[in-house]
Motif scaffolding. Structure first.
Motif, PDB file in Angstrom:
ATOM      1  N   UNK A  71       0.834  -1.195   0.000  1.00  0.00           N
ATOM      2  CA  UNK A  71       0.000   0.000   0.000  1.00  0.00           C
ATOM      3  C   UNK A  71       0.868   1.245   0.000  1.00  0.00           C
ATOM      4  N   UNK A  72       0.601   2.126  -0.931  1.00  0.00           N
ATOM      5  CA  UNK A  72       1.283   3.416  -0.976  1.00  0.00           C
ATOM      6  C   UNK A  72       0.464   4.416  -0.171  1.00  0.00           C
ATOM      7  N   UNK A  73       1.122   5.130   0.731  1.00  0.00           N
ATOM      8  CA  UNK A  73       0.386   6.100   1.521  1.00  0.00           C
ATOM      9  C   UNK A  73       1.264   6.789   2.533  1.00  0.00           C
ATOM     10  N   UNK A  74       0.613   7.453   3.479  1.00  0.00           N
ATOM     11  CA  UNK A  74       1.330   8.156   4.534  1.00  0.00           C
ATOM     12  C   UNK A  74       0.670   7.833   5.863  1.00  0.00           C
ATOM     13  N   UNK A  75       1.306   8.225   6.948  1.00  0.00           N
ATOM     14  CA  UNK A  75       0.807   7.953   8.292  1.00  0.00           C
ATOM     15  C   UNK A  75       0.407   9.252   8.977  1.00  0.00           C
ATOM     16  N   UNK A  76      -0.556   9.142   9.886  1.00  0.00           N
ATOM     17  CA  UNK A  76      -0.906  10.310  10.692  1.00  0.00           C
ATOM     18  C   UNK A  76       0.315  10.751  11.493  1.00  0.00           C
ATOM     19  N   UNK A  77       0.693  12.007  11.426  1.00  0.00           N
ATOM     20  CA  UNK A  77       1.851  12.455  12.199  1.00  0.00           C
ATOM     21  C   UNK A  77       1.524  12.551  13.693  1.00  0.00           C
ATOM     22  N   UNK A  78       2.474  12.147  14.503  1.00  0.00           N
ATOM     23  CA  UNK A  78       2.389  12.313  15.965  1.00  0.00           C
ATOM     24  C   UNK A  78       1.253  11.519  16.606  1.00  0.00           C
ATOM     25  N   UNK A  79       0.717  10.514  15.919  1.00  0.00           N
ATOM     26  CA  UNK A  79      -0.319   9.665  16.493  1.00  0.00           C
ATOM     27  C   UNK A  79       0.098   8.208  16.317  1.00  0.00           C
ATOM     28  N   UNK A  80       0.593   7.631  17.403  1.00  0.00           N
ATOM     29  CA  UNK A  80       0.981   6.226  17.325  1.00  0.00           C
ATOM     30  C   UNK A  80       0.906   5.600  18.705  1.00  0.00           C
ATOM     31  N   UNK A  81       0.846   4.274  18.727  1.00  0.00           N
ATOM     32  CA  UNK A  81       0.701   3.510  19.954  1.00  0.00           C
ATOM     33  C   UNK A  81       1.923   2.648  20.204  1.00  0.00           C
ATOM     34  N   UNK A  82       2.135   2.346  21.478  1.00  0.00           N
ATOM     35  CA  UNK A  82       3.159   1.391  21.887  1.00  0.00           C
ATOM     36  C   UNK A  82       2.449   0.209  22.534  1.00  0.00           C
ATOM     37  N   UNK A  83       2.404  -0.919  21.818  1.00  0.00           N
ATOM     38  CA  UNK A  83       1.805  -2.123  22.384  1.00  0.00           C
ATOM     39  C   UNK A  83       2.789  -2.706  23.385  1.00  0.00           C
ATOM     40  N   UNK A  84       2.379  -2.719  24.636  1.00  0.00           N
ATOM     41  CA  UNK A  84       3.275  -3.078  25.741  1.00  0.00           C
ATOM     42  C   UNK A  84       3.388  -4.595  25.898  1.00  0.00           C
ATOM     43  N   UNK A  85       4.446  -4.995  26.621  1.00  0.00           N
ATOM     44  CA  UNK A  85       4.671  -6.404  26.991  1.00  0.00           C
ATOM     45  C   UNK A  85       4.864  -7.300  25.779  1.00  0.00           C
ATOM     46  N   UNK A  86       5.558  -6.809  24.773  1.00  0.00           N
ATOM     47  CA  UNK A  86       5.950  -7.620  23.624  1.00  0.00           C
ATOM     48  C   UNK A  86       7.440  -7.926  23.750  1.00  0.00           C
TER      49      UNK A  86
END
Length: 239
Positions: A71-86
């Motif tokens: 997929x070609x695209x972009x990401x929302x800036x400054x909005x991301x998650x950290x999935x813990x305990x990986x």
């Protein structure tokens, strides 16, 4: 009741418990064999490159998990998650999940794994790519087992235990697609993208099945031996 009679009753009770435990051990072994078969199917789907999705409109309710996507695209800036305990190789860390705008909804994108700081108060910094080609595999967004309450703090990034579609809609203010793109080619330096290959090994479940069946075989042998001992002594166990 005499001492010998009490001991015999106790051994009868142990024998009954063993007879009840035996099918449970066999059932656990069969369940592990089933899990191994499921992992083989997952690996087969993961390695199947016969169809590649280039547009999210190609996804439907009957689409298989782990279908390849570019997929070609972009990401929302400054909005991301950290999935813990990986964890990777016994080390604690996070899986970084960002969001790709797709028409009127957002697609969660698992960018990969990174190690966590020993100081839990320090969150890692990630420089999200702008326009890029995101190469990976699609799987359905499903709930995960969460130990304790999953508290989502204010602000970004958020350290969370699992992806929750409803809470994502509330936090992002937009609809979220019920799919996740797990990257197989990194777009952020330093992030590992080997998550599913590590989780899909059927050999682990085969090993567990062997353990359960081995315990069942030993228990069955003990039950047969005690049953023979009981019969040879006319209904009383050898003290």
């Amino acid at each position: 009741m005499s001492k010998d009679g009490g001991a015999t009753c106790f051994k009868w009770w142990l024998l009954c418990c063993a007879l009840l435990l035996l099918p449970a051990l066999v059932a656990l072994g069969c369940w592990q064999l089933q899990r191994a078969a499921e992992k083989r199917q997952m690996l087969q789907a993961w390695n199947d490159d016969s169809r590649v999705i280039h547009h999210l409109q190609a996804l439907g309710p009957d689409s298989a998990d782990f279908v390849p996507a570019q997929l070609q695209g972009h990401l929302l800036p400054d909005h991301w998650l950290l999935l813990d305990n990986r964890t990777r190789d016994g080390r604690a860390g996070y899986e970084v999940v960002a969001f790709m705008p797709a028409e009127e909804a957002l697609l969660p994108v698992n960018l990969g794994w990174m190690a966590a700081s020993p100081d839990r108060s320090v969150l890692p910094e990630v420089e999200l790519p702008q326009e890029a080609l995101f190469d990976g595999r699609m799987h359905r967004l499903q709930g995960s087992l969460v130990i304790g309450e999953d508290v989502w703090d204010a602000g970004w990034p958020k350290r969370v235990q699992a992806l929750d579609e409803q809470r994502l809609r509330q936090e992002l203010g937009q609809d979220v697609l019920p799919w996740v793109l797990d990257l197989t080619e990194p777009v952020v330096a330093g992030l590992r993208v080997d998550r599913h290959q590590a989780l899909m090994k059927p050999e682990r479940h085969l090993g567990y099945a062997f353990q359960w069946f081995s315990m069942a075989a030993v228990l069955a042998g003990l039950v047969l031996w005690h049953g023979w001992n009981l019969r040879s002594r006319g209904g009383e166990f050898d003290a």
